[in-house]
Design a protein around this motif. Structure first.
Motif, mmCIF file in Angstrom:
data_model
loop_
_atom_site.group_PDB
_atom_site.id
_atom_site.type_symbol
_atom_site.label_atom_id
_atom_site.label_comp_id
_atom_site.label_asym_id
_atom_site.label_seq_id
_atom_site.Cartn_x
_atom_site.Cartn_y
_atom_site.Cartn_z
ATOM 1 N N ILE A 129 -15.410 26.464 -23.291
ATOM 2 C CA ILE A 129 -16.133 25.613 -22.353
ATOM 3 C C ILE A 129 -17.557 26.122 -22.189
ATOM 4 O O ILE A 129 -18.505 25.351 -22.225
ATOM 5 N N ALA A 130 -17.711 27.427 -21.989
ATOM 6 C CA ALA A 130 -19.049 27.988 -21.781
ATOM 7 C C ALA A 130 -19.087 29.425 -22.289
ATOM 8 O O ALA A 130 -18.118 30.166 -22.155
ATOM 9 N N GLU A 131 -20.209 29.781 -22.845
ATOM 10 C CA GLU A 131 -20.390 31.155 -23.313
ATOM 11 C C GLU A 131 -21.774 31.654 -22.928
ATOM 12 O O GLU A 131 -22.589 30.905 -22.403
ATOM 13 N N SER A 132 -22.005 32.925 -23.173
ATOM 14 C CA SER A 132 -23.306 33.553 -22.904
ATOM 15 C C SER A 132 -23.711 33.431 -21.437
ATOM 16 O O SER A 132 -24.840 33.089 -21.120
ATOM 17 N N MET A 133 -22.779 33.708 -20.532
ATOM 18 C CA MET A 133 -23.061 33.702 -19.098
ATOM 19 C C MET A 133 -22.996 35.123 -18.568
ATOM 20 O O MET A 133 -22.215 35.931 -19.066
ATOM 21 N N ARG A 134 -23.797 35.388 -17.563
ATOM 22 C CA ARG A 134 -23.634 36.655 -16.861
ATOM 23 C C ARG A 134 -22.273 36.628 -16.174
ATOM 24 O O ARG A 134 -21.823 35.576 -15.710
ATOM 25 N N ILE A 135 -21.623 37.771 -16.098
ATOM 26 C CA ILE A 135 -20.264 37.832 -15.555
ATOM 27 C C ILE A 135 -20.206 37.294 -14.132
ATOM 28 O O ILE A 135 -19.305 36.543 -13.782
ATOM 29 N N ARG A 136 -21.185 37.638 -13.300
ATOM 30 C CA ARG A 136 -21.140 37.156 -11.904
ATOM 31 C C ARG A 136 -21.259 35.629 -11.847
ATOM 32 O O ARG A 136 -20.643 34.993 -11.011
ATOM 33 N N ASN A 137 -22.039 35.037 -12.731
ATOM 34 C CA ASN A 137 -22.144 33.574 -12.778
ATOM 35 C C ASN A 137 -20.863 32.958 -13.323
ATOM 36 O O ASN A 137 -20.393 31.942 -12.819
ATOM 37 N N ARG A 138 -20.301 33.574 -14.338
ATOM 38 C CA ARG A 138 -19.055 33.076 -14.927
ATOM 39 C C ARG A 138 -17.955 33.041 -13.873
ATOM 40 O O ARG A 138 -17.252 32.051 -13.718
ATOM 41 N N ASP A 139 -17.808 34.121 -13.128
ATOM 42 C CA ASP A 139 -16.756 34.194 -12.117
ATOM 43 C C ASP A 139 -16.983 33.184 -10.996
ATOM 44 O O ASP A 139 -16.038 32.589 -10.484
ATOM 45 N N HIS A 140 -18.235 32.960 -10.643
ATOM 46 C CA HIS A 140 -18.574 31.967 -9.620
ATOM 47 C C HIS A 140 -18.208 30.558 -10.106
ATOM 48 O O HIS A 140 -17.601 29.773 -9.372
ATOM 49 N N VAL A 141 -18.539 30.252 -11.342
ATOM 50 C CA VAL A 141 -18.220 28.942 -11.920
ATOM 51 C C VAL A 141 -16.702 28.751 -11.973
ATOM 52 O O VAL A 141 -16.190 27.691 -11.601
ATOM 53 N N LEU A 142 -15.970 29.765 -12.404
ATOM 54 C CA LEU A 142 -14.516 29.656 -12.483
ATOM 55 C C LEU A 142 -13.897 29.372 -11.120
ATOM 56 O O LEU A 142 -13.029 28.503 -10.996
ATOM 57 N N ARG A 143 -14.326 30.096 -10.089
ATOM 58 C CA ARG A 143 -13.762 29.872 -8.751
ATOM 59 C C ARG A 143 -14.070 28.460 -8.272
ATOM 60 O O ARG A 143 -13.207 27.776 -7.710
ATOM 61 N N ALA A 144 -15.292 28.006 -8.482
ATOM 62 C CA ALA A 144 -15.677 26.668 -8.013
ATOM 63 C C ALA A 144 -14.918 25.572 -8.760
ATOM 64 O O ALA A 144 -14.349 24.672 -8.140
ATOM 65 N N VAL A 145 -14.879 25.652 -10.069
ATOM 66 C CA VAL A 145 -14.225 24.612 -10.865
ATOM 67 C C VAL A 145 -12.720 24.590 -10.615
ATOM 68 O O VAL A 145 -12.130 23.523 -10.464
#
Length: 107
Positions: A55-71
């Motif tokens: 779905i998405a790559e090349s994200m900072r870990i803190r942004n990735r985790d934020h996106v996962l929780r929201a979605v």
């Protein structure tokens, strides 16, 4: 909640998760074109490398985790809004909102 689909909000089905390569993946394939579908179905190496459908790559870990929780909480958040605007289901909406807030605040 998740079984109810909201027509104006469409996205790859949840849950999304962290794959083998630390990118965001899903176990549910959802493709926008037949070409995209055949490319991934014929490329088991990509599925093996990412550990799911990318779905998405090349994200900072803190942004990735934020996106996962929201979605992963999105459908429940919509359900809360639907519940709290109806006085008869306000208590149920508040309880679900508390559960979601607890999940969103996890680090």
């Amino acid at each position: 909640m998740a079984e109810e689909k909201h027509k104006i909000f469409t996205h790859t089905p949840t849950p999304w998760r962290v794959g083998k390569s630390r990118d965001i993946v899903s176990d549910a394939p959802e493709f926008s074109t037949t070409e995209e579908s055949s490319r991934f179905k014929d490329d088991p190496h990509s599925l093996k490398y990412y550990g799911g459908y990318l779905i998405a790559e090349s994200m900072r870990i803190r942004n990735r985790d934020h996106v996962l929780r929201a979605v992963n909480n999105f459908d429940d958040m919509v359900k809360v809004l639907e519940l709290v605007i109806n006085p008869a289901s306000l208590d149920e909406g508040i309880m679900l909102a508390r559960k979601i807030l607890s999940q969103l605040r996890k680090e």
